[in-house]
Structure formats: structure tokens, C-alpha cells
Design an enzyme around this catalytic site. Structure first.
Site, PDB file in Angstrom:
ATOM      1  CB  SER A 181      -0.890   0.003   1.239  1.00 26.49           C
ATOM      2  OG  SER A 181      -1.483   1.282   1.394  1.00 26.49           O
ATOM      3  CE1 TYR A 194      -5.157  -1.864   4.044  1.00 27.77           C
ATOM      4  CE2 TYR A 194      -3.841   0.133   3.753  1.00 27.77           C
ATOM      5  CZ  TYR A 194      -4.458  -0.980   3.226  1.00 27.77           C
ATOM      6  OH  TYR A 194      -4.378  -1.225   1.886  1.00 27.77           O
TER       7      TYR A 194
END
Ligand code: ZN
Length: 655
Positions: free
Chosen positions: A539, A552
Site C-alpha cells: 500500500s 492497516y
């Protein structure tokens, strides 16, 4: 054997050619008559030429068409007069024969006419049907075959001893038909090959085919040879043993292959029979099959021994061929093993499925023929001539260049939506067989094709992962590429308000599950014929984290570190591990219209401006990410491991 003719269906077809299409499809509907491109049909039609001259045209099945799905353009129109004249030549080599057929068509864009076109032309009936019906080859692949055919049909059929398909067979059929046919002749039986029927209407020719095959089936039943009983013992088909076997097969072929296990009880029981070493080593049920199956299945798992046997078969038979031949790949297409059961090896999943289907029918044929006095196929020399026939080779070569991942297997997690779903599409488009995993049941029927398997799987459960991997290997033979995409992105919560349970839940899916996948897939990736490949979905949050996404970002950062270490540990096993950092991919499930509008408003932007809020002012889609993930597994990145690639349109914080 029942006629499938339906008056209401037939009413939708009016012209002779349309009715030819209809009854061809009826033949194709019954796999015990016609399997995967087998058989051929024709109709003779009188029509005016461009110059207004009436001429007879043979519309015969074109190469590459399947009777089950054929349409009018699948029939090649060839001038009858020329075919009849050709049939009087003393000989005609195959390449010239094909040239003559092609240059005497009335439509230049029609498919290449069937190599049996001349045979269809010389039979003096408007409609001609030809199949390799199971019951006919059951009866004729037998020491008493000739006598059985006489018992079944009396003198109502012309019987042709085996000759390889092509011009010589057409000539022999024309000769014998002229000498032996009479008003009561219903068909023509080709020993060890198949059967022809004919008639003045599409229905007559079709119904005669059904009647002929029905008689053969009745005969087998009367002899008590129809019913075959089987019961399989429990097998010990370890997935790792299958993956090992697939690697050996791929090495012998020189390219990766799909290995599919036939998990039907009949196949397993057949592989466990005491006499399997004898009955499976006679040869194919009809010579056509050798192109797909090779002459004999491999017994056991010793590929080197099989290869030596195949080379010996080539060296023994090649000197007798009319011209010199180049040896084909030496890999087996069928494996029969007491532990692993029955497996089919194909260049791709479709090929493997066809081989499995062919052998499913072959088992019935062998077992019934055994009960009828013994299954005897043609001598190896005849099978060799068929396998190395130029025209048959041409059929296989016509496919053109294979896609990048032909014969390879990819597994994608989080496959039911967004980037995962796009990865499935990109991998399928490059020829891979793909297994998609997701906890959403929609994954199961996302694609209805033999090269896709969708499995419902909670990636948080190690047992479920193990089960999914086992099913993958049983279906396709191994795992070459692993795209770990499944992940969760919980709503923003600052650390001060983040409960440990929520943090742990995110870690369990985004990190722990992927470690389980990597550990459990390692033995398979190690056996990937072209080397294993792993793509991890990282990410933008790894290099450029934002507030409110601690769980996350931490999970993805840890995953990246795991990926880097895997690249170090697995390089020696020829496994590459690379990482993508996508950002702002909005065509996924979590980005609803409302969420998008709210975020855009928060930044004082329109939705479109918000979507393009990056250096290149471009929108990044799931498809873009999937294409890059897929290419990371391809030859372009063959020498790259542990790379981290952003796919975010350019982000100034990352740069
Ligand atoms: Zn045939």
C-alpha cells in the site's frame, strides 16, 4: 441409443444446409457418439455458380469446428465434380489433397474442408454422417470384431478393414461401396475406427446412425458385456506427490503443463485394477485420439521410464514412415497410478479436460471390450502413422503462439471483487489456469470455464487455506503464481481510540493469513516448472502513512518486511517475491458513490478531481494494478525480486 430428433426443433431449420447443421448438432450432443471435434458430416447441394451454371457442391465439416456447436459457416463448400475426379487418381499425397480441396471451394473464406471430404463425396447419398461411436469401436477393437459386426448387421453394412484416414481410405471405400452396396445397405463400418451412415434427408441419415449404434449397443448387452462394475479403494493422492509428478512431466515436455486428477470413482477404480498394466497398454480406442492422448498412458510415476519407452516407439516406427518425422514432445498425457489414481496432462486446462473426457470413454470401451472377449487396439505402427500424420500435426499447430502463462497455475486471494477480481481476469487473459479465493460466495461462479476454479475460503483459517490448496493441486497439478491480495481496511481510528482486538483482527487478515499462505504454498512454488512467483499487495501507506490507519499501515509494513525476507530465503528455490504499492484505486467495493462524494467534498474537490489527485493527474483502476501484478509474474521481471513498485499516479510524499 435414442434418437434426439425433435419435430419442433427441426421446424426451425428449413434449408438442406440448416438441417445439416441441426442433425450434426444432435450427433454432437451425445458424447458416446462424438467427442471434442471428432466425427464429420456433409450434405450435397445443387446451386448456381456466379456464372449461372448449376453445379453440385459438397458442404463438408470444416477443420476446427465441433459438431456439437457447428453453424452453417462451419461447412466448407467444395465442388463435387472435382472431388469425384480426384477419387479416380491412383494416389494423392495428403498435402496435395488438402491443396486440391482448398482450391476448389466456392468460398475462399470457408474453413479447410475435413480430410474425409473425398470419402463423403464418393458416397452416393445427399447426407452423410460419420462418428467414432463408443459402441462401434468397442465391438471392432476385438479379436472377434469382424465376426461380431457380421452377427450384428448381416450384410446391411459395408465393412472396411483399417486404413489410415485420407485419400487411400476414400479410394478403398469408393471401391468396396461400388462392389458391395445394395438397396438394403444402411451404413459402412470402418474397423477400429468408426461408422458412416447416409440418406436422402438429414433425418434419414441421422436416424440410421442412431439405429446402427443402437444395434451395436444391444449386441454388447446381449453378450452381457455392457455393465461394468467398479468400486475404488480409498486413495492416498498426496497433493505434493502430484505437484512433483507435474514438475517431472513439464521437464520432459520442455514447457509447463496442467495436470488434472480425475476424481470420479470409475477412474480411481480403473487405476487400481489388477490387470490395469495390460488393459491400459493396448492403444487408443480410435486412432484420432492419439493426437490428444499419445499412444499409451504412463503407468506409475517414473517419467524417465515413460520417455524412454516413447523414444523407443518413435525409433521403431519412424523408419517405416513415408517421409522423415521430427519427434514431438515426449511427455505423457495420461498417468495411471495405484496411489494417485488417473491424471490427465494437457498444454492447458481445456486440453487436459478433453484428454480426461476421452479417457473416461476409453475406460468404458476397454472394460466392455474385455468382457466381450478382449480389448485389442491397432498395432503401434498404425497409431504412429496417425500421430505423425502431417495433416493432424497441422491441426495442432494452427493454434498459433501460446499466451504467456500457458500451462501455468495462479492463485489469487480476495478474488471476488476489485483488484483481486481484475487479477483473475488478467491472468486468465494470459493463458494461466486460475484459482480465485474469497469469503464471498460470488467467487464460485464468477467464470464458467475449465481454466477457472472459484473457492470460498476464509483466509483467516489455516485449515481452510490447506483445503483450498489441496483442491487447487487436484484440479490443475500445482501452484506457480501466488497473488496475495485479500485484505481489510477498517474505518479510520486514531491510536488513542484503537482497541487491541481491532488491531489484531486487521493483523490476522492482512499479515497472519498471508504468512500462512506463503508457508503452505512454498512446497508447490518450489516445484513450479518456470520458477515460483509471489506478488504481495502492499500500500502507499507503507512509505507514506496517514493518521487514523495504524492497524492497516502496520499490517502492510510488516507484510512488506515478510516479503523482503521471503525473497532472500526463497531465491535459492527460484521463487521471486515482489510487492506492489497501489493507492487511491476507487473502482472497488469499499468506495461507494457516497463515500467518494464525501471524501471529495472534504478536500473541496469534485469527484473526478479527487480521483486524479496525484502527480500524473490520472485515475488508477483495479485493471491497471492487476495488469502490473500479472506482468510482475512474467518474463519482463524474470530477474527482479524484492522490488516494491508504486502504482499510484505519482505521490509527492512517496517521491
Ligand atoms: Zn473418422
Amino acid at each position: 441409443m435414442k434418437s434426439l430428433w425433435s419435430a419442433s426443433e427441426a421446424a426451425q431449420f428449413t434449408t438442406d444446409l440448416e438441417l445439416r447443421v441441426y442433425t450434426s448438432r444432435l450427433l454432437g450432443r451425445d458424447p458416446s457418439l462424438v467427442l471434442h471435434g471428432g466425427g464429420n458430416t456433409s450434405v450435397k447441394i445443387r446451386e448456381p455458380s456466379m456464372l449461372g451454371r448449376e453445379e453440385d457442391i459438397l458442404y463438408v465439416k470444416g477443420s476446427g469446428w465441433d459438431l456439437a456447436t457447428i453453424e452453417a459457416p462451419g461447412f466448407a463448400p467444395v465442388r463435387m465434380q472435382h472431388l469425384i475426379e480426384l477419387a479416380t487418381l491412383p494416389s494423392l499425397p495428403d498435402p496435395q489433397m488438402v491443396n486440391e480441396l482448398k482450391t476448389h471451394m466456392t468460398n475462399a473464406s470457408a474453413p479447410t474442408p475435413s480430410v474425409e471430404a473425398i470419402l463423403h463425396a464418393v458416397l452416393p447419398f445427399k447426407f452423410v454422417d460419420h462418428t467414432h461411436a463408443d459402441a462401434i469401436v468397442t465391438v471392432t477393437n476385438n479379436p472377434n470384431g469382424r465376426q461380431y459386426i457380421e452377427e450384428i448387421y448381416g450384410n446391411s453394412v459395408v465393412v472396411i478393414d483399417y486404413i489410415m484416414p485420407g485419400f487411400d481410405l476414400a479410394r478403398q471405400c469408393a471401391k468396396q461401396f461400388a462392389e458391395q452396396a445394395h438397396t438394403g445397405t444402411q451404413g459402412m463400418v470402418l474397423m477400429n475406427h468408426g461408422v458412416f451412415s447416409f440418406g436422402e434427408t438429414a433425418r434419414e441419415s441421422y436416424e440410421r446412425m442412431i439405429a446402427l449404434v443402437d444395434k451395436a449397443e444391444d449386441f454388447i448387452k446381449e453378450k452381457g458385456a455392457w455393465n461394468v462394475s467398479f468400486s475404488a479403494r480409498k486413495t492416498n493422492a498426496a497433493p505434493q506427490a502430484i505437484a512433483r509428478l507435474r514438475k517431472d512431466i513439464a521437464d520432459s515436455a520442455g514447457f509447463p503443463m496442467i495436470v488434472a486428477r480425475d476424481d470420479h470413482e470409475k477412474a480411481t477404480a480403473f487405476s487400481q485394477r489388477d490387470d490395469v498394466d495390460t488393459i491400459s497398454q493396448q492403444g487408443p480406442a480410435t486412432p484420432d485420439h492419439v493426437i490428444r492422448t499419445k499412444p499409451l498412458p504412463m503407468l506409475g510415476t517414473d517419467v524417465n521410464r515413460f520417455v524412454a519407452g516413447y523414444k523407443n516407439y518413435f525409433d521403431t516406427n519412424e523408419p517405416h514412415a513415408r517421409d522423415r518425422k521430427t519427434m514431438l514432445d515426449v511427455a505423457p498425457r495420461l498417468v495411471i497410478d495405484k496411489q494417485l489414481g488417473l491424471l490427465a496432462a494437457g498444454k492447458n486446462a481445456k486440453d487436459a479436460a478433453i484428454i480426461r473426457d476421452i479417457y473416461d470413454h476409453t475406460i468404458d470401451i476397454i472394460l466392455r471390450a474385455e468382457q466381450l472377449g478382449g480389448y485389442r487396439a491397432l498395432p503401434a505402427r498404425d497409431i504412429f502413422d496417425m500421430e505423425y500424420w502431417d495433416l493432424e500435426q497441422a491441426k495442432l499447430k494452427r493454434g498459433g503462439k501460446s499466451p504467456m502463462f500457458t500451462g501455468e497455475v495462479a492463485l489469487v486471494t480476495g478474488a471476488a471483487s476489485g483488484i483481486g477480481k481484475a487479477c483473475v481476469d488478467s491472468l486468465l487473459a494470459r493463458g494461466a489456469a486460475v484459482v480465485g479465493l474469497d469469503n464471498n460466495t460470488a467467487v464460485s461462479d464468477m467464470h464458467e470455464r475449465v481454466d477457472y476454479l472459484g473457492l470460498v475460503c476464509d483466509v483467516g483459517e489455516e485449515q481452510q487455506i490447506a483445503h483450498a490448496l489441496e483442491r487447487t493441486v487436484m484440479r490443475f497439478g500445482g501452484i506457480d503464481m501466488l497473488v496475495l491480495n485479500a485484505g481489510v481496511f477498517p474505518g479510520g481510528k486514531q491510536i488513542a481510540e484503537l482497541p487491541l482486538a481491532e488491531f489484531q483482527r486487521v493483523m490476522r487478515i492482512n499479515l497472519d493469513a498471508n504468512i500462512s499462505f506463503m508457508r503452505q504454498c512454498h512446497p508447490y512454488l518450489k516445484l513450479a516448472p518456470k520458477g515460483g512467483r509471489v506478488v504481495l499487495m502492499g500500500s502507499k501507506n507503507v512509505p507514506a502513512p496517514g493518521p487514523g490507519a495504524a492497524a492497516y499501515s502496520a499490517s502492510k509494513a510488516a507484510l512488506v518486511q515478510v516479503g523482503r525476507i521471503a525473497a532472500l530465503e526463497w531465491g535459492g528455490d527460484n521463487i521471486r517475491v515482489n510487492i506492489l504499492h497501489p493507492d487511491a484505486v476507487f473502482d472497488t467495493g469499499i468506495w461507494t458513490k457516497e463515500v467518494l462524494a464525501a471524501r471529495a467534498e472534504y478536500y473541496g474537490l469534485t469527484v473526478d478531481q479527487y480521483k486524479r489527485k496525484n502527480i500524473l493527474k490520472t485515475e488508477v483502476t483495479s485493471h491497471d494494478v492487476a495488469e502490473l501484478a500479472t506482468e510482475l509474474c512474467g518474463p519482463l521481471f524474470a530477474k527482479t525480486t524484492a522490488a516494491q513498485l508504486p502504482i499510484d499516479g505519482g505521490n509527492d510524499r512517496v517521491i
